[in-house]
Every structure is written in C-alpha cells, then in structure tokens.
Design an enzyme around this catalytic site. Structure first.
Site, mmCIF file in Angstrom:
data_model
loop_
_atom_site.group_PDB
_atom_site.id
_atom_site.type_symbol
_atom_site.label_atom_id
_atom_site.label_comp_id
_atom_site.label_asym_id
_atom_site.label_seq_id
_atom_site.Cartn_x
_atom_site.Cartn_y
_atom_site.Cartn_z
ATOM 1 C CE1 TYR A 142 -10.764 -41.691 3.001
ATOM 2 C CE2 TYR A 142 -10.096 -40.262 1.202
ATOM 3 C CZ TYR A 142 -9.904 -40.748 2.476
ATOM 4 O OH TYR A 142 -8.856 -40.290 3.211
ATOM 5 C CG ASP A 245 -6.164 -40.738 4.817
ATOM 6 O OD1 ASP A 245 -5.171 -40.411 4.142
ATOM 7 O OD2 ASP A 245 -6.849 -39.928 5.480
ATOM 8 C CG ASP A 249 -0.729 -39.049 7.002
ATOM 9 O OD1 ASP A 249 -0.440 -39.445 5.851
ATOM 10 O OD2 ASP A 249 -1.120 -37.895 7.249
#
Ligand code: IPM
Ligand code: MG
Length: 352
Positions: A142, A245, A249
């Site tokens: 990121y 990440d 989810d």
C-alpha cells in the site's frame, strides 16, 4: 468523563450511519454522565469537493487534538470509474492512517445468535465464531514505491517491510492472544515472498517472550480457504496489509452482513473507529443503510479508547435486542418490516 471525539462522516452513507452512532453515544453520555464534545471534519470526496484534497491539514489537526476519531466511510463512484483521476478519496484514508500512525487494524468477526441463518455459510460451521484479524495498516504494498516505466505499458508496486514494523504489529497480536485463547496465527506467503520470510522469522524470534501462546504459521491462500471452512479453528490472526484487506472482507461473510462488523485502527496517535463496510453510494441519502457496524464501532471506542466497558456492553446489548426484536434495516429484514436507518438509531437511543 470528558470525551473529545473527532467526527469524520465522509462519503455516501457515511453521514447517515455516523448520525446514528452519535445518537447512541449521546444517549450513553446522558445515562452515564459523560460530556462528549463532537468536532466534525471533512474527509474523502466530500473534502475533495470542498477544499481540493481528501485529508486536509485542518482535519488532521482536529484528529490529533481528539481523544478518538469516529469515522463513517470514504469513496465515490465518480472516481472509481476514472483510473486517471489525480486525487482520489481513498488517498485521504491512506494519508490519515499514515499521519496518525495507525499501524494496526483490529477487525473482529463474530456471529449474532439471531442472525446465524443470514450467513451463506452453514450454521454448524460458523456458530460461536469469535476471531480477530489484526492487519498491518501503514506498510507493505500500500505504501511502497509504485509507478509506470517509460513506455507506460509496464507498472509496478513494491512491498517493503522492516523488522520493526513487523515487531510492533506482532506484539499487539501476542498481547491480544494472551487475553483470549492464547492462539496466534501468522498469515503469510513465506514460500514465495521475501517480506513474508521476514515476517515469519520475526514472529518466530518473538515466540520465546510469550511461551504460553501457541503460534501457527500458515500461507495466505490456505487461510483464505480454512477461514470459511472452519473459522472456529482460528482465534487471533496477524498479517500484512494487502492480505489483511482481502481476508477481512472474506471474514465479514461469516457474520452474515457487512453492515454489522466494526473495526478499530490503533497506533501512535489518536485511534480511529469505523465500520468495515464502504460508502455504499447506491444507498446514499435513502435512509436505508444498516447503522449497526458504526454503532458497534462506537462501542469499541468507548471500551478501548476510554476504558468504559459498561457503556460498551450496554450498546452491544441494545444492538442484540434490536436484532432479536427485528428492528433492523432492509439488508436484514427479509420478509419482515424494514426499518429506516434513522429509526434504528432512534430505537437504540431510546432503549439505552
Ligand atoms: C479497507 C478498504 C481500504 C483499504 C480502501 C478503501 C483504500 O478496503 O479499509 O479495507 O484497502 O484499506
Ligand atoms: Mg478493504
């Protein structure tokens, strides 16, 4: 107690769900005799529209001065469909994480007894699930160097980790495991990636400081599978930014609705509490979004940022009551009456 909270509603359904968390928090403050000062600030597309950038300095100053940040959601479809956009709302979120030093994202996944059958997974697989994914939030791919090579047809993103970055995240993981079932899983891809090998080596070195904790090391692809097969076999999982990440989810599916799961981001400066769902632009302004993830994020805030456990418990209790009594938004209502976002918030506040 005096609670100084920065309120970052953000985009899409952010303002609507945040409003319900404010109602609930104010009801708690009234009942337990706390004084909350809310300071609103701009982020995301809303901030781009107002001042041209998604995490303005004024917002950062407000966050730095606050005891906690309560955050709604960020993102707008106008930017998603434009890969050439120079400024994007999500950059605000990343800048905020970096500038506040929020290196750890705490995402619990649990089930609600009255909602087990809402999950696409079988009851016997998920009943009693109670896991925490601890995601590294300010490093890795990121934040590494990225770009295009001269011809424009080649792109790269780099993943970098330092031992110190892994240590501070893993330390939180070990400490969290000590307060729970003393089981920690380090999720990586050490069969391929050098950063993963550094993660594994670092966590292995730390094991001697926590002799009571049983640590397992598993590859991220296998964890992606086992997480939905046997979520109960995990307790605390630690992992790097991008893996976290994706896995968080995936894990949210266990609880049956993305609209339910809260999260905390903690680190060097002010901690931040936010629902794990996004800005759900299709629902913006319709008063239909599920506010419970944000309300439960406020509960995490009371407990973790202010040490107010009883207050947090009461919020969780009324949330459970609303689920049991069917005072829920359309995502959970099924064939029954669906309540509006604001009605759920009013009901929760009244019941507190
Ligand atoms: C999250 C989100 C963000 C992330 C996006 C909006 C940048 O997906 O908080 O998980 O990728 O970290
Ligand atoms: Mg995500």
């Amino acid at each position: 107690m005096k609670l100084n909270i920065a309120l970052l509603a953000g985009d899409g359904i952010g303002p609507e769900v945040i409003n319900q968390a404010v109602k609930v928090s104010n009801a708690i403050a009234k009942k337990f005799n706390h004084q909350i000062t809310w300071t609103s600030a701009l982020t995301g597309a809303a901030a781009i529209d107002a001042v041209g950038e998604p995490y303005p300095d004024t917002t950062h100053e407000i966050c730095m001065a606050a005891d906690a940040v309560l955050f709604g959601a960020i993102g707008h479809p106008r930017f998603d469909n434009d890969p050439k956009a120079k400024v994007r709302p999500e950059q605000g979120l990343l800048k905020m994480r970096q500038k506040l030093g929020l290196y750890a994202n705490v995402r619990p996944t649990f089930t609600f007894p009255s909602l087990i059958d809402n999950s696409p997974l079988k009851r016997e697989r998920i009943e009693g699930t109670d896991i925490i994914i601890l995601r590294e939030l300010t490093g890795g791919i990121y934040f590494g160097a990225r770009g295009r090579l001269d011809d424009g047809n080649t792109a790269f993103d780099t993943c970098t980790y330092t031992r110190a970055e892994v240590q501070r995240l893993a330390k939180l993981g070990f400490e969290m495991a000590m307060t729970r079932s003393k089981k920690l899983c380090c999720v990586d891809k050490a069969n391929v990636l050098e950063t993963s090998r550094l993660w594994r080596e670092t966590v292995q070195d730390m094991e001697k400081d926590y002799p009571e904790v049983t640590v397992s090391y598993e590859f991220v692809d296998a964890v992606a599978m086992r997480l939905v097969q046997w979520p109960n076999s995990y307790d605390v999982l630690i992992t790097e930014n991008l893996f976290g990440d994706i896995l968080t989810d995936e894990a949210s599916v266990i609880s049956g609705s993305m609209g339910l799961m809260p999260s905390a981001s903690v680190g060097i400066h002010t901690s931040l509490y936010e629902p794990i769902h996004g800005s759900y632009p299709q629902a913006a302004g319709k008063d239909i979004a599920n506010p419970l993830a944000t309300v439960l994020s406020a509960a995490m805030m009371f407990e973790d940022a202010f040490g107010l456990k009883e207050e947090a418990e009461l919020i969780r209790e009324v949330v459970n009551k609303s689920l049991a009594e069917g005072v829920v938004t359309e995502d959970l209502a099924g064939k029954n009456k669906a309540y509006k976002t604001s009605e759920v918030g009013d009901w929760l506040a009244k019941n507190i």
